[in-house]
Design an enzyme around this catalytic site. Sequence first.
Site, PDB file in Angstrom:
ATOM      1  N   TRP A   1       0.837  -1.206   0.000  1.00  0.00           N
ATOM      2  CA  TRP A   1       0.000   0.000   0.000  1.00  0.00           C
ATOM      3  C   TRP A   1       0.869   1.251   0.000  1.00  0.00           C
ATOM      4  O   TRP A   1       0.532   2.259  -0.625  1.00  0.00           O
ATOM      5  CB  TRP A   1      -0.904   0.004   1.229  1.00  0.00           C
ATOM      6  CG  TRP A   1      -1.759   1.235   1.350  1.00  0.00           C
ATOM      7  CD1 TRP A   1      -3.004   1.434   0.815  1.00  0.00           C
ATOM      8  CD2 TRP A   1      -1.450   2.448   2.048  1.00  0.00           C
ATOM      9  NE1 TRP A   1      -3.468   2.685   1.137  1.00  0.00           N
ATOM     10  CE2 TRP A   1      -2.547   3.330   1.892  1.00  0.00           C
ATOM     11  CE3 TRP A   1      -0.353   2.879   2.792  1.00  0.00           C
ATOM     12  CZ2 TRP A   1      -2.563   4.618   2.455  1.00  0.00           C
ATOM     13  CZ3 TRP A   1      -0.370   4.146   3.358  1.00  0.00           C
ATOM     14  CH2 TRP A   1      -1.470   4.998   3.187  1.00  0.00           C
ATOM     15  N   HIS A   2       2.004   1.192   0.679  1.00  0.00           N
ATOM     16  CA  HIS A   2       2.882   2.355   0.761  1.00  0.00           C
ATOM     17  C   HIS A   2       3.645   2.601  -0.545  1.00  0.00           C
ATOM     18  O   HIS A   2       4.061   3.737  -0.810  1.00  0.00           O
ATOM     19  CB  HIS A   2       3.891   2.193   1.903  1.00  0.00           C
ATOM     20  CG  HIS A   2       3.283   2.366   3.261  1.00  0.00           C
ATOM     21  ND1 HIS A   2       2.753   1.327   3.982  1.00  0.00           N
ATOM     22  CD2 HIS A   2       3.118   3.473   4.027  1.00  0.00           C
ATOM     23  CE1 HIS A   2       2.292   1.772   5.134  1.00  0.00           C
ATOM     24  NE2 HIS A   2       2.497   3.069   5.182  1.00  0.00           N
ATOM     25  N   GLY A   3       3.856   1.584  -1.334  1.00  0.00           N
ATOM     26  CA  GLY A   3       4.582   1.774  -2.585  1.00  0.00           C
ATOM     27  C   GLY A   3       4.713   0.467  -3.330  1.00  0.00           C
ATOM     28  O   GLY A   3       4.554  -0.622  -2.761  1.00  0.00           O
TER      29      GLY A   3
END
Length: 475
Positions: free
Chosen positions: A323-325
């Site tokens: 989700w962060h990258g």
Amino acid sequence: MAFSDLRYLLVLGIVTLIVHAIPQGAPRLLATTFISLLFYVSLNPGTWYVLVAVATLAYFSGLVLSRVPEGRARGMLFAALLTATLLPLLFFKYAATAYHLLPPDGDLAVRWSTMANIILPIGISFYSFLAAGYVIDVFVGSQPAERNAIRFGAVMFFFPHLTAGPIERARHLLPQLGNLGVFNYERAVTGLRAILTGLFLKIVVADTLAPYVDAVYSAPRNHGAVDLALATIYFSFQVYADFAGYSLIAIGSARLLGIELTINFMQPWLSQNLPDYWRRWHISLSSWFRDYVFMPLQFQARRWGKYGLAGALVFTFVLVGIWHGAGFNFAVFGLIHGALVAFSTLTFARRDRFWRSRVPRPVLLVLRATTTFLIVTLTFILFRASGLREALWIYKALFTGAEGVRTVALTKPLIAIAAVIAYDLLVTWAKDAKPFPVWLRWSGYYAAVACIVSAMIQHVSQASSNVQQFIYFKF
């Protein structure tokens, strides 16, 4: 404009007066929705249509699902609608990674990758999860479909949470719309206090630490182990102060308008273990994954006992990392946290009995908090590094004691870090204490304002912007 831009405070004041002055009901909801969209367009003029498209799709998905009877067809329809709701997020955020899996000689792929990196909509991860959570809630029956498009739009476009969270739930915000624009003195006071605290954390702490972190992580191979260690520790406090500061400003802004957003941080650096840390850090994200990913997985894997629990945790945290990258470093970040959370969850009772019988409680609390901080900080290297290969090089340099010229300062960063620790301890102590005397509270307010003004002046004098972009804007 960023929440830490002082012009935002002026705009917020004007918006608050306008919303309170407009008649309650549909006019006030429409005005809030229009102002929120205008705010978002000013930040992201090129891709505002993505937000509108996601909100529209979620609204009609809820209506359709509410009218389809239970059965296999409804399940298939739900899967299609949920996928469609998340499709813009998957495309804009992960198209560049897909490009790297394609042959390197495709001009179309190059243009696709470049476009995906340039026009990533601000806040797409946050409002996409709000929309997806709503579709899921309607499907399982925990939230009735909202038939009033104005009310649904007011929730989706509400500007305090729109660009970087907290990740809200429609079922949390929809019942509060009756309070929109209704003045409450106590809520307004706590809102202003939250905004002041958020500005302090962002400008005095995060923006002070940012240049030292950027200087090292922009060229890590030019620095030795000491600089890398200091910059990594500084980053842990920077990202906390940055995101907690944003969340507090968002919460305070919403309170001025009569809405209570989800608390997003609860002194995570005082956590006693990793599960405790994730209950305190980015609470709206971890609770979203807990409710919509982990719990359904755990239920399906319950027959495998502790192995099913561990597998569900690891899978969930890999998704948290992604989700962060889209880089492999984020997937490894999630994998490590999932494995460590699973280990801590399954072995905590035994370890707790062992240490409680051998170490005094105050010492044990400090040791556990320190150990948790160090583990999280080391994994943040994967979060901050430009890629997995660079992160592995930094780990090697740290653990082999690589030599290099010392360039990272100590005095100002340590003062900023001490301010964060003092804030967390003060908040923790105040929960069980009587309210502070009026003179002490106002002394703290004036001191915070003085520190904010002083920090902004220093940032300007050092030829750096006094309004730095929030880290989580890129997520």
